[in-house]
Write a protein that holds these residues in place. Structure first.
Motif, PDB file in Angstrom:
ATOM      1  N   HIS A 129       0.823  -1.213   0.000  1.00 37.34           N
ATOM      2  CA  HIS A 129       0.000   0.000   0.000  1.00 37.34           C
ATOM      3  C   HIS A 129       0.851   1.256   0.000  1.00 37.34           C
ATOM      4  O   HIS A 129       0.541   2.239  -0.672  1.00 37.34           O
ATOM      5  N   HIS A 151      -4.113   2.586  -7.192  1.00 40.23           N
ATOM      6  CA  HIS A 151      -3.215   1.508  -6.806  1.00 40.23           C
ATOM      7  C   HIS A 151      -2.955   0.579  -7.992  1.00 40.23           C
ATOM      8  O   HIS A 151      -3.701   0.564  -8.982  1.00 40.23           O
ATOM      9  N   PHE A 174     -10.296   1.924   1.942  1.00 40.03           N
ATOM     10  CA  PHE A 174      -9.628   1.251   0.828  1.00 40.03           C
ATOM     11  C   PHE A 174     -10.665   0.491   0.015  1.00 40.03           C
ATOM     12  O   PHE A 174     -11.461  -0.286   0.563  1.00 40.03           O
ATOM     13  N   THR A 179      -7.376   4.659  -2.148  1.00 37.34           N
ATOM     14  CA  THR A 179      -7.383   4.902  -0.710  1.00 37.34           C
ATOM     15  C   THR A 179      -8.072   6.241  -0.510  1.00 37.34           C
ATOM     16  O   THR A 179      -7.827   7.186  -1.251  1.00 37.34           O
TER      17      THR A 179
END
Length: 223
Positions: A129, A151, A174, A179
């Motif tokens: 992350h 991501h 998330f 996020t």
């Protein structure tokens, strides 16, 4: 400056009239990196070179809303013409204006479930992350709410099937390759993976929010 992925060709926009005093410039029907970059670039360009008669510019994930004042003689056709000129030279290579480091406590109730769903130990998920900076894709939905992304594909997970009635300000969420950070208490169907002391909303401030679309965030584990 933090290096992100290289700019790519911007998608062709669509100008959509909204009633008699607004229009939407839409760069896609789904969230993609290119569409989001284009929306941010257009909002920044309109901030640098305002169009006469436009009273508000509101960027979102893949589009930009422009409100104008018809009573002042501003017409949809005039604004659309100005927009087409601006869009013809639009690019997303403008430098990032602000970079931030956001400490996170990875203490959310969904951290273990999220990690397991992605086939990772929680420590592996946290490392993945935080491995690369994310861009602020948009702000809104609620005061100070921030969408960050995107991501890598291996970190894409759908939202929860159930909505939590309320999560507190500073919750780190998330889902869907993003996020998000809450700045007010709210219900959410996102996975709650952590919390942060970073506050993006102060109604008493000269500017009530601190982050802007296009800013770059680096997440780190809070000490």
């Amino acid at each position: 400056m933090v290096a992100l992925s290289a700019p790519q060709a911007l998608p062709t926009p669509t100008i959509v009239p909204l009633g008699d005093s607004a229009l939407l410039v839409r760069f896609g029907s789904t969230l993609t990196d290119q569409a989001n970059r284009a929306a941010i670039a257009l909002a920044l360009a309109l901030d640098r070179s305002p169009i006469a008669g436009v009273v508000e510019v509101v960027p979102s994930l893949v589009s930009v809303l422009l409100r104008y004042e018809p009573a002042a003689g501003t017409s949809l056709g005039t604004i659309a013409g100005e927009l087409r000129l601006l869009l013809s030279v639009l690019d997303d290579s403008a430098p990032v204006t602000t970079s931030w480091v956001i400490p996170i406590r990875f203490d959310g109730p969904d951290l273990e479930a999220v990690s397991a769903a992605l086939g990772m130990a929680s420590s592996q998920f946290v490392a993945a992350h935080n491995a690369r900076p994310l861009r602020v894709l948009a702000t809104g939905f609620a005061p100070g709410f921030v969408y960050c992304g995107l991501h890598a594909d291996e970190l894409v997970l759908p939202r929860r099937t159930e909505v939590r009635p309320a999560v507190p300000p500073g919750s780190v969420l998330f889902a869907a390759g993003q996020t998000a950070i809450t700045a007010t208490a709210m219900p959410t169907g996102w996975h709650v993976i952590g919390s942060t002391d970073f506050a993006n909303f102060d109604p008493s401030g000269e500017l009530p929010t601190r982050l802007n679309a296009g800013d770059v965030l680096t997440f780190e584990v809070a000490p």
